[in-house]
Write a protein that holds these residues in place. Structure first.
Motif, PDB file in Angstrom:
ATOM      1  N   PRO A 436       0.742  -1.269   0.001  1.00 19.55           N
ATOM      2  CA  PRO A 436       0.090   0.042   0.057  1.00 19.55           C
ATOM      3  C   PRO A 436       0.760   1.182   0.065  1.00 19.55           C
ATOM      4  O   PRO A 436       0.203   2.365  -0.096  1.00 19.55           O
ATOM      5  CB  PRO A 436      -0.916  -0.159   1.397  1.00 19.55           C
ATOM      6  N   TYR A 437       1.962   1.090   0.006  1.00 16.64           N
ATOM      7  CA  TYR A 437       3.066   2.230   0.160  1.00 16.64           C
ATOM      8  C   TYR A 437       3.437   2.900  -0.963  1.00 16.64           C
ATOM      9  O   TYR A 437       4.665   2.641  -1.439  1.00 16.64           O
ATOM     10  CB  TYR A 437       4.413   2.023   1.292  1.00 16.64           C
ATOM     11  N   THR A 438       2.472   3.357  -1.536  1.00 15.65           N
ATOM     12  CA  THR A 438       2.429   3.870  -2.931  1.00 15.65           C
ATOM     13  C   THR A 438       1.423   4.917  -3.369  1.00 15.65           C
ATOM     14  O   THR A 438       0.695   5.028  -2.583  1.00 15.65           O
ATOM     15  CB  THR A 438       2.793   2.943  -4.177  1.00 15.65           C
ATOM     16  N   ARG A 439       1.652   5.823  -4.424  1.00 15.48           N
ATOM     17  CA  ARG A 439       0.739   6.518  -5.004  1.00 15.48           C
ATOM     18  C   ARG A 439      -0.239   5.836  -5.609  1.00 15.48           C
ATOM     19  O   ARG A 439      -0.050   5.044  -6.583  1.00 15.48           O
ATOM     20  CB  ARG A 439       1.564   7.684  -5.798  1.00 15.48           C
ATOM     21  N   GLY A 440      -1.574   6.105  -5.292  1.00 14.64           N
ATOM     22  CA  GLY A 440      -2.682   5.214  -5.844  1.00 14.64           C
ATOM     23  C   GLY A 440      -3.404   5.919  -7.201  1.00 14.64           C
ATOM     24  O   GLY A 440      -3.769   5.069  -7.653  1.00 14.64           O
ATOM     25  N   THR A 441      -3.637   7.158  -7.004  1.00 12.68           N
ATOM     26  CA  THR A 441      -4.085   7.891  -8.049  1.00 12.68           C
ATOM     27  C   THR A 441      -3.736   8.709  -8.526  1.00 12.68           C
ATOM     28  O   THR A 441      -2.785   9.427  -8.175  1.00 12.68           O
ATOM     29  CB  THR A 441      -5.666   7.961  -7.630  1.00 12.68           C
ATOM     30  N   PHE A 464      -5.499   6.322   1.390  1.00 10.49           N
ATOM     31  CA  PHE A 464      -5.474   6.405   2.828  1.00 10.49           C
ATOM     32  C   PHE A 464      -3.947   6.555   2.962  1.00 10.49           C
ATOM     33  O   PHE A 464      -3.195   6.739   2.539  1.00 10.49           O
ATOM     34  CB  PHE A 464      -5.962   4.798   2.985  1.00 10.49           C
ATOM     35  N   ARG A 465      -3.982   6.984   4.672  1.00 12.20           N
ATOM     36  CA  ARG A 465      -2.536   7.212   5.341  1.00 12.20           C
ATOM     37  C   ARG A 465      -1.576   6.015   4.710  1.00 12.20           C
ATOM     38  O   ARG A 465      -2.137   4.859   4.931  1.00 12.20           O
ATOM     39  CB  ARG A 465      -2.739   7.560   6.436  1.00 12.20           C
ATOM     40  N   GLY A 466      -0.599   6.159   4.824  1.00 15.87           N
ATOM     41  CA  GLY A 466       0.549   5.365   4.224  1.00 15.87           C
ATOM     42  C   GLY A 466       0.756   5.288   2.823  1.00 15.87           C
ATOM     43  O   GLY A 466       1.802   4.875   2.335  1.00 15.87           O
ATOM     44  N   SER A 467      -0.207   5.922   1.905  1.00 18.53           N
ATOM     45  CA  SER A 467      -0.002   6.366   0.523  1.00 18.53           C
ATOM     46  C   SER A 467       1.143   7.275   0.403  1.00 18.53           C
ATOM     47  O   SER A 467       1.360   8.339   1.551  1.00 18.53           O
ATOM     48  CB  SER A 467      -1.064   6.878  -0.002  1.00 18.53           C
ATOM     49  N   THR A 468       1.844   7.171  -0.803  1.00 13.10           N
ATOM     50  CA  THR A 468       3.023   8.344  -0.830  1.00 13.10           C
ATOM     51  C   THR A 468       2.633   9.347  -1.860  1.00 13.10           C
ATOM     52  O   THR A 468       1.653   9.263  -2.241  1.00 13.10           O
ATOM     53  CB  THR A 468       4.206   7.471  -1.312  1.00 13.10           C
ATOM     54  N   GLY A 469       3.401  10.541  -1.959  1.00 15.05           N
ATOM     55  CA  GLY A 469       3.141  11.674  -2.510  1.00 15.05           C
ATOM     56  C   GLY A 469       2.560  12.687  -1.881  1.00 15.05           C
ATOM     57  O   GLY A 469       2.476  13.626  -2.325  1.00 15.05           O
ATOM     58  N   TYR A 470       1.857  12.423  -0.669  1.00 13.24           N
ATOM     59  CA  TYR A 470       1.179  13.612  -0.202  1.00 13.24           C
ATOM     60  C   TYR A 470       1.909  14.037   1.459  1.00 13.24           C
ATOM     61  O   TYR A 470       1.288  14.678   2.280  1.00 13.24           O
ATOM     62  CB  TYR A 470      -0.230  13.045   0.220  1.00 13.24           C
ATOM     63  N   GLY A 471       3.080  13.960   1.341  1.00 14.21           N
ATOM     64  CA  GLY A 471       3.649  14.299   2.432  1.00 14.21           C
ATOM     65  C   GLY A 471       4.346  13.333   3.589  1.00 14.21           C
ATOM     66  O   GLY A 471       3.740  12.173   3.662  1.00 14.21           O
ATOM     67  N   ARG A 472       5.355  13.490   4.078  1.00 14.76           N
ATOM     68  CA  ARG A 472       6.069  12.652   5.189  1.00 14.76           C
ATOM     69  C   ARG A 472       4.967  12.226   6.338  1.00 14.76           C
ATOM     70  O   ARG A 472       4.957  11.004   6.673  1.00 14.76           O
ATOM     71  CB  ARG A 472       7.282  13.165   6.035  1.00 14.76           C
ATOM     72  N   ARG A 473       4.098  13.067   6.879  1.00 12.95           N
ATOM     73  CA  ARG A 473       3.194  12.826   7.857  1.00 12.95           C
ATOM     74  C   ARG A 473       2.119  11.881   7.282  1.00 12.95           C
ATOM     75  O   ARG A 473       1.926  10.739   8.094  1.00 12.95           O
ATOM     76  CB  ARG A 473       2.561  14.133   8.418  1.00 12.95           C
ATOM     77  N   HIS A 474       1.536  12.123   6.271  1.00  9.77           N
ATOM     78  CA  HIS A 474       0.391  11.157   5.609  1.00  9.77           C
ATOM     79  C   HIS A 474       1.176   9.932   5.606  1.00  9.77           C
ATOM     80  O   HIS A 474       0.417   9.009   5.850  1.00  9.77           O
ATOM     81  CB  HIS A 474       0.059  11.724   4.263  1.00  9.77           C
TER      82      HIS A 474
END
Length: 666
Positions: A436-441, A464-474
């Motif tokens: 799940p640790y990737t950009r999904g859309t 969802f949180r854990g997705s990449t591309g939206y910042g370190r915190r996310h």
């Protein structure tokens, strides 16, 4: 406009693109999931020629070259038993390419990709690497070739030369690569030279002169980045940092610039990753970022010409371009004026003054089409359409929205609404991405999403949180949250769609593949009142099994990832054993009572078949509404068109039965 794709179809005796279907009938399932007749093009360094991959239903992909001055088209390479796959210009005269059998599933694969070179007129065809080796039959003649595990290097390499770079992949005895050896190979003679390396390397970066000057190494859980000043200089360490835990020194090299400059992607104390300039002589990085994307980590590609940064192709909710050169800004404006309904990504020749530029044009409702723009006449010529049977008016428009989860965290979510329907109380598919640790859309046409939209369903895709591309915190807030806060984000996005009136609360189905299949199952467990049904393909069902594996099945997880990465991101199989049980669908099978469609590949090395069969049997003990399909030779995803068409036809029928019509009031 003269349409090269039509000329190609006539000259090859292929079927022309089908006529547009009646407005009342959506495109067929085949229009979405057959292999495209045209699958991309690249422009030559001078901009005088275009190489394209062309085929037709039941035909093999061939390599065609178009002379843009004469508009003459010539097939320069094709095979009877496989398809042209990746293609790259070596110089203005010569191309290098590999193959991929688009008609064979993973379990049926008989050949490696191989590696070949040919002139743009079809002359001097040369095989460089074997298609046979370990696991494949091999003839004595092929033992003189580079080994079967030789693949193309993604960068162009040595300019105006017959030489190119290739990678010799070294495997660790499983299905994972432990070392990538870089070679220069002469595409005319086949002669090769091994590039000196500082140890076991997992990735290489060339400078603007085509020299291998950066090596990315991974030793256990530590990344080390090595650089050198030129090919005769010794390797030295530029950076070292932890691979799987937060580290302030972490960076991702993106491209070399002029004057010993390296562009890197890093957070530098901020939440979002940006592009910074680093001086290799001093080792110092600029205090301020060079490129920052508001609301997103930097994603995309720097466009370099002559060692100079002339533009950037970036990714926010969708793709875009920013040119720094005024002439290129004017060029983009000229193209956009002619194609106002699409995002238009320009592929520049090496020569910035070249007459022709390749354009990839797309939107949320339009699959990618390729054009050549003539800068002198300011006219477009179409090269080809990737999905010729798609009617844009029958596709759904997309928008990325930001919903707020129950704990206040923002969750980016892509919403696709079906065409020609009022956006109110629609049947909805919540489509969960894998990873799940990737950009999904990404905003743009996707066959799975638009197939569902064309059938009348709204599609919701939460990042969802854990997705990449939206910042370190996310990203970090999703660690060790399988089935917990990651799952809550999906449920909260679904509740948002109900509250805003988009979704009919009685007609929502959750679906996804791989991790998305896992989240589908856990959605049925955690929120049984929210989802009327589920569709899981190649989904994880037992978290513990990810760590231990199964004696009957091979898997492709590397020991490094299993030992160092998975405990950090997913959890410790001993310390977190109780959590694994509470959040594994196999342990909660008795709670899954909704209708469920399950599909798996018998040759899957990522999520072996046992994940599916065990859960199927466990659910069926108290829920007979389980539809099961196994594609015996498929892997992690469905490669063969007939299998994709069969699966999505099943999806269409399943959804129609479960949520296709409003429920009768009691």
């Amino acid at each position: 406009m003269k349409i090269f794709s039509l000329t190609l179809a006539i000259s090859l005796g292929l079927a022309a693109a089908p006529a547009a279907v009646a407005a009342v009938a959506p495109p067929s399932v085949e229009a979405f999931f057959e292999n495209p007749d045209f699958s991309g093009a690249i422009i030559s360094p001078s901009g005088k020629h275009v190489a394209a991959k062309v085929g037709a239903k039941g035909k093999r992909n061939m390599l065609a070259v178009v002379d843009l001055a004469t508009q003459k088209i010539q097939i320069v390479a094709h095979f009877s038993d496989t398809d042209i796959a990746n293609v790259k210009w070596v110089n203005e005269q010569r191309l290098v390419f590999d193959t991929n059998d688009r008609q064979a599933a993973q379990g049926d694969a008989m050949y490696a990709p191989g590696l070949y070179a040919v002139d743009r007129d079809g002359a001097r065809f040369k095989q460089l690497a074997s298609r046979r080796g370990q696991g494949f039959k091999q003839s004595s003649a092929q033992r003189d070739l580079l080994p079967w595990h030789t693949v193309m290097h993604r960068q162009a390499g040595l300019p105006e030369s017959e030489w190119t770079y290739v990678q010799d992949l070294q495997f660790n005895g499983k299905e994972t690569v432990s070392d990538v050896r870089l070679l220069r190979v002469n595409t005319v003679t086949g002669r090769s030279q091994l590039v000196e390396r500082p140890g076991d390397v997992v990735a290489w970066l060339l400078d603007q002169e085509g020299r291998a000057r950066l090596a990315y190494m991974l030793n256990k859980d530590v990344v080390e980045i090595k650089v050198r000043d030129d090919e005769s200089a010794p390797w030295r360490t530029l950076a070292s940092f932890k691979a799987f835990t937060p580290d302030a020194n972490a960076m991702d090299p993106v491209a070399f610039g002029a004057d010993n400059t390296l562009y890197v992607r890093t957070n530098r104390g901020a939440d979002k990753a940006s592009i910074f300039r680093l001086d290799l002589a001093s080792g110092k990085m600029d205090d301020k970022p060079l490129i920052t994307l508001e609301g997103f980590d930097f994603g995309g590609r720097l466009v370099m010409r002559g060692g100079k940064l002339v533009g950037v192709h970036y990714l926010q909710d969708g793709e875009g371009t920013q040119w720094f050169d005024p002439a290129l800004q004017a060029l983009q404006a000229d193209v956009d004026k002619l194609l106002p309904q699409t995002v238009n990504m320009l592929d520049l020749p090496t020569d910035l003054q070249a007459q022709n530029v390749l354009v990839r044009a797309f939107s949320d409702i339009r699959p990618a089409s390729y054009y050549v723009f003539d800068r002198s006449t300011k006219k477009l010529n179409k090269v080809g359409d990737t999905y010729s049977g798609i009617v844009p008016d029958q596709m759904g428009q997309q928008e990325q929205v930001r919903i707020v989860a129950r704990d206040g965290q923002e969750v980016p979510t892509m919403l696709t609404l079906p065409p020609q329907k009022e956006a109110k109380k629609l049947p909805m598919v919540v489509l969960v991405h894998g990873g799940p640790y990737t950009r999904g859309t990404t905003w743009g046409w996707k066959p799975e999403v638009q197939f569902l939209a064309s059938r009348g369903y709204a599609v919701l895709e939460p990042e969802f949180r854990g997705s990449t591309g939206y910042g370190r915190r996310h990203f970090l807030s999703g660690w060790k949250q399988w089935g917990l806060k990651m799952q809550d984000d999906i449920a909260d996005a679904t509740k948002w769609a109900i509250a805003t009136g988009y979704a009919d609360p009685q007609r929502i189905c959750i679906a996804g593949a791989s991790y998305g299949g896992y989240a589908t199952l856990m959605g049925l467990v955690n929120d049984p009142g929210l989802y009327r049904c589920g569709i899981n393909w190649v989904g994880v069902t037992d978290i513990k099994l990810l760590f231990t594996g199964h004696w009957m099945y091979r898997d492709d997880a590397s020991e490094t990832w299993r030992r160092y990465g998975m405990p950090e991101l997913i959890g410790d199989p001993v310390k977190d054993a109780e959590r694994f049980k509470a959040t594994s669908p196999i342990e909660q099978a008795h709670r899954i009572t909704q209708p469920l469609l399950m599909a798996y590949g018998g040759a899957d090395l990522r999520v072996p078949l046992v994940h599916g069969t065990r859960l199927r049997d466990a659910i069926r003990s108290n829920n007979r509404q389980v539809e099961w399909v196994e594609y015996e030779t498929e892997g992690h995803g469905f490669h063969v068109p007939a299998n994709r068409i069969d699966f999505w036809s099943r999806v269409e029928r399943f959804l129609d039965r479960q949520i296709g019509q409003p429920l009768e009031p009691k």
